[in-house]
Design a protein around this motif. Structure first.
Motif, PDB file in Angstrom:
ATOM      1  N   ARG A  37       0.807  -1.224   0.000  1.00 12.86           N
ATOM      2  CA  ARG A  37       0.000   0.000   0.000  1.00 12.86           C
ATOM      3  C   ARG A  37       0.842   1.277   0.000  1.00 12.86           C
ATOM      4  O   ARG A  37       0.514   2.249  -0.688  1.00 12.86           O
ATOM      5  N   PRO A 113       5.680  -4.401   6.375  1.00  8.83           N
ATOM      6  CA  PRO A 113       4.597  -4.334   7.366  1.00  8.83           C
ATOM      7  C   PRO A 113       5.089  -4.608   8.776  1.00  8.83           C
ATOM      8  O   PRO A 113       6.033  -5.372   8.987  1.00  8.83           O
ATOM      9  N   PRO A 115       2.788  -5.643  11.611  1.00  7.49           N
ATOM     10  CA  PRO A 115       1.459  -5.946  12.154  1.00  7.49           C
ATOM     11  C   PRO A 115       1.516  -6.348  13.621  1.00  7.49           C
ATOM     12  O   PRO A 115       2.589  -6.385  14.234  1.00  7.49           O
ATOM     13  N   GLY A 288      -7.441  -0.098  10.224  1.00 12.19           N
ATOM     14  CA  GLY A 288      -6.285   0.186   9.391  1.00 12.19           C
ATOM     15  C   GLY A 288      -4.985  -0.304  10.002  1.00 12.19           C
ATOM     16  O   GLY A 288      -4.936  -0.699  11.175  1.00 12.19           O
ATOM     17  N   PRO A 289      -3.913  -0.251   9.218  1.00 12.72           N
ATOM     18  CA  PRO A 289      -2.620  -0.763   9.674  1.00 12.72           C
ATOM     19  C   PRO A 289      -1.830   0.224  10.523  1.00 12.72           C
ATOM     20  O   PRO A 289      -0.722  -0.090  10.945  1.00 12.72           O
ATOM     21  N   SER A 353     -14.636  -1.322   4.272  1.00  9.76           N
ATOM     22  CA  SER A 353     -13.300  -0.734   4.341  1.00  9.76           C
ATOM     23  C   SER A 353     -13.126  -0.017   5.671  1.00  9.76           C
ATOM     24  O   SER A 353     -14.088   0.517   6.229  1.00  9.76           O
ATOM     25  N   TYR A 354     -11.874   0.036   6.144  1.00  6.18           N
ATOM     26  CA  TYR A 354     -11.661   0.702   7.424  1.00  6.18           C
ATOM     27  C   TYR A 354     -11.736   2.212   7.299  1.00  6.18           C
ATOM     28  O   TYR A 354     -11.902   2.912   8.296  1.00  6.18           O
ATOM     29  N   ASP A 360      -9.527  -1.487   1.440  1.00  7.63           N
ATOM     30  CA  ASP A 360      -8.647  -2.000   2.484  1.00  7.63           C
ATOM     31  C   ASP A 360      -9.483  -2.329   3.713  1.00  7.63           C
ATOM     32  O   ASP A 360     -10.194  -1.461   4.243  1.00  7.63           O
ATOM     33  N   GLN A 362      -8.050  -3.894   6.540  1.00  7.14           N
ATOM     34  CA  GLN A 362      -7.162  -4.235   7.650  1.00  7.14           C
ATOM     35  C   GLN A 362      -7.719  -3.698   8.969  1.00  7.14           C
ATOM     36  O   GLN A 362      -7.960  -2.505   9.120  1.00  7.14           O
ATOM     37  N   ILE A 363      -7.934  -4.575   9.910  1.00  3.19           N
ATOM     38  CA  ILE A 363      -8.448  -4.254  11.251  1.00  3.19           C
ATOM     39  C   ILE A 363      -9.713  -3.397  11.155  1.00  3.19           C
ATOM     40  O   ILE A 363      -9.957  -2.517  11.984  1.00  3.19           O
ATOM     41  N   SER A 364     -10.529  -3.632  10.149  1.00  7.87           N
ATOM     42  CA  SER A 364     -11.758  -2.853   9.998  1.00  7.87           C
ATOM     43  C   SER A 364     -12.765  -3.225  11.089  1.00  7.87           C
ATOM     44  O   SER A 364     -12.959  -4.408  11.381  1.00  7.87           O
TER      45      SER A 364
END
Length: 465
Positions: A37, A113, A115, A288-289, A353-354, A360, A362-364
Motif C-alpha cells: 500500500r 509491514p 502488524p 487500518g494498519p 473498508s476501514y 482495504d 485491515q483491522i476494519s
C-alpha cells in the motif's frame, strides 16, 4: 537497471556535490523492499524522479501483475499514469529476487509491514528477516533507509545488530542506515507525498545529511532533520496515537450524548470554532494498519519499563475496540421498536473498508460487527463498492445496492464511502416499511430519516423518537 554484477556508487563515500551529480544524471539506483500500500507508491515516486528503481516483494502474484503492467492500487488517484510512464521508460520493475536487487542498489528503502500478533504485540518479523538478508547482500558503503513505522529504538537496539551479525559490515563504517517514516494517508498518497513534511534521521550526522540530499531531490516537501532515529519514530507514533486517543474521547462523548439527547455533530461543529480545538469524529471503531498498531507499539515500548505507563493509550484502545458492541446494541434497541430481534433478522452492512474510498479492510471494525451479528443469529449481507462480487468474512459481497434494501430488516452504515452520501432517506423508506437504519458515520440527516419513516439511530446523535 541491471540486477547482477554491477558495482554501486558507494553512496556513503560521496560528498554533496558528487551525490547531486549522481541524482541529476539518474545514477543513484534504488531498491524498495515491500511494495504494498505504501511501498509501491514510494517506489513509483522515486522512479518518477528519474532514478532507476526496483521493487522487491515476496508476493509473486503482485510482482507478476506489476510487470504485466496491471496497476494494483486503483484507489490511489494519480498513480496509474505514473505507473504506466515509469514502466514504459524502464525506470521501474518488480522482482521477488532480493538477492539480485540489493547488491546492485545504492539506496535500499524498507517499506515492510509491522502488524500485531494475536496478543496485540507488534511483530517486526518482516524487518528482522530482511535485515538478516541485508547483512549478506548489501554492497559496502550503500545506504539503508527504514520507512516502516517502528518503535523508538528498534533501529539502534535491534536492526543494526541483525545486519551486523553476518560479520561483513559495521554500521556507520561500512554502510549507512537511517529512517524516514512514511507519512501518507491511503487514498491520498500522491497528494501527501507532495505536501506533507517528512522526518529524517540517521545513526550519525553524515548519514542523515546524505538521506536529506537524496530525499530533497525526490520529495518536494519540507524535510525535518531529527536528532536520531528513535526520535523520528517517536514523532510518527505520537501523531497517530494522539488521533486514536481523541477518537476514543469523542466516542465516549457520543455514547453519553445519546443519553442526554444531544447531537454530537452539532457539538463538534461549534467546538471546532475555538482556536485550540481539533475536531475528531465518532465511529464504529478505529481500523487500518496504522492507528491501532501504533498505539500498541507505544504500549509495547512502555511495558518494558513500567506497565502503568500510558494508561490513557490503553484506555483509548479499549474504548475504540468496544465500539462495535455499541453499534450492535443500537441495532438491538432499534429492532425492538420494530418488534424484531437480531436473531433471524436480515442485516445489510454498507461499507467494510476501514476508511472511506479505499479498498482495504485491515483491522476494519466491520469485521467485529459482522461476527457479532452472525453469532447472534442474523443473516448478514454486505455491499461495498470496492469489494463488489468478492468474498469477505465468508460472505459474498453484493454487486449492486439496487434490490437489496427490500430484502433486509436493517441497514448499518459502517464506512463513509462517497457513494453512500447520495442515499436519500426517502429512497430507503419506500423500499421497506419500518426499516431500521444505524448510521455510525454521521452521513444521514436524522430529521429527514425520521420524517421519511425510518427507525433511525445515529452514533452520538441523541435519543430516538
Amino acid at each position: 537497471m541491471s540486477n547482477t554484477g554491477e558495482k554501486t556508487n558507494q553512496i556513503m563515500l560521496q560528498d554533496s556535490a558528487k551525490i547531486q551529480n549522481l541524482l541529476k544524471s539518474g545514477n543513484v539506483r534504488v531498491c524498495v523492499i515491500g511494495i504494498g500500500r505504501i511501498g509501491l507508491p514510494t517506489a513509483l515516486f522515486v522512479a518518477n524522479s528519474k532514478l532507476p528503481t526496483i521493487g522487491v516483494d515476496i508476493n509473486a502474484d503482485l510482482v507478476n501483475k506489476i510487470n504485466s503492467k496491471i496497476f494494483p492500487l486503483k484507489d490511489e488517484p494519480g498513480y496509474e499514469n505514473i505507473f504506466n510512464d515509469v514502466i514504459d521508460k524502464k525506470l521501474f520493475h518488480a522482482t521477488t529476487k532480493i538477492e539480485e536487487a540489493v547488491p546492485a542498489s545504492d539506496l535500499i528503502l524498507l517499506s515492510l509491514p509491522t502488524p500485531m500478533d494475536s496478543d496485540n504485540i507488534p511483530s517486526y518479523d518482516a524487518l528482522k528477516i530482511v535485515g538478516k538478508q541485508l547483512g549478506k547482500l548489501i554492497t559496502p558503503h550503500s545506504l539503508v533507509v527504514v520507512e516502516s513505522t517502528i518503535e523508538p529504538g528498534f533501529i539502534e537496539n535491534e536492526l543494526i545488530h541483525i545486519i551486523e551479525s553476518e560479520g561483513r559490515l559495521i554500521a556507520g563504517r561500512d554502510f549507512g542506515i537511517g529512517v524516514c517514516p512514511e507519512n501518507a494517508n491511503p487514498g491520498e498518497i500522491l497528494r501527501d507525498f507532495t505536501t506533507l513534511p517528512r522526518l529524517v534521521a540517521g545513526i550519525d550526522d553524515k548519514t542523515a545529511n546524505i538521506i536529506l540530499e537524496i530525499y530533497h531531490y525526490i520529495f518536494p516537501v519540507e524535510l525535518m532533520h531529527m536528532p536520531n532515529c528513535k526520535t523520528a519514530n517517536a514523532v510518527k507514533l505520537t501523531t497517530n496515537v494522539f488521533r486514536d486517543i481523541n477518537i476514543a474521547f469523542v466516542n465516549e462523548l457520543a455514547m453519553l450524548f445519546e443519553r442526554l439527547d444531544i447531537d454530537i455533530l452539532k457539538v463538534l461543529e461549534a467546538a471546532d470554532k475555538k482556536y485550540n480545538f481539533q475536531v475528531h469524529y465518532p465511529g464504529p471503531g478505529v481500523g487500518g494498519p496504522c492507528l491501532p498498531v501504533n498505539s500498541y507499539q507505544l504500549l509495547n515500548s512502555a511495558r518494558k519499563f513500567d506497565p502503568n505507563l500510558l494508561r490513557i493509550v490503553k484506555a483509548g484502545r479499549e474504548i475504540n475496540e468496544s465500539m462495535p458492541i455499541h453499534v450492535v446494541n443500537l441495532l438491538t434497541h432499534a429492532l425492538a421498536e420494530a418488534n424484531k430481534t437480531i436473531e433471524k433478522s436480515n442485516i445489510l452492512i454498507l461499507g467494510i473498508s476501514y476508511k472511506p474510498d479505499v479498498k482495504d479492510i485491515q483491522i476494519s471494525p466491520a469485521e467485529s460487527i459482522v461476527n457479532r451479528l452472525r453469532s447472534a443469529g442474523a443473516t448478514v449481507k454486505i455491499y461495498d463498492p470496492y469489494f463488489r462480487s468478492s468474498n469477505v468474512y465468508g460472505i459474498d459481497v453484493e454487486s449492486e445496492l439496487n434490490g437489496l434494501v427490500e430484502q433486509v430488516d436493517a441497514v448499518i452504515l459502517v464506512t463513509a464511502h462517497k457513494e453512500f452520501f447520495d442515499i436519500e432517506p426517502t429512497y430507503l423508506a419506500t423500499k421497506k416499511k419500518n426499516l431500521v437504519v444505524i448510521d455510525t458515520r454521521g452521513i444521514m440527516d436524522k430529521h429527514a430519516a425520521r420524517k421519511a419513516g425510518l427507525i433511525f439511530r445515529g452514533l452520538g446523535r441523541g435519543k430516538s423518537n
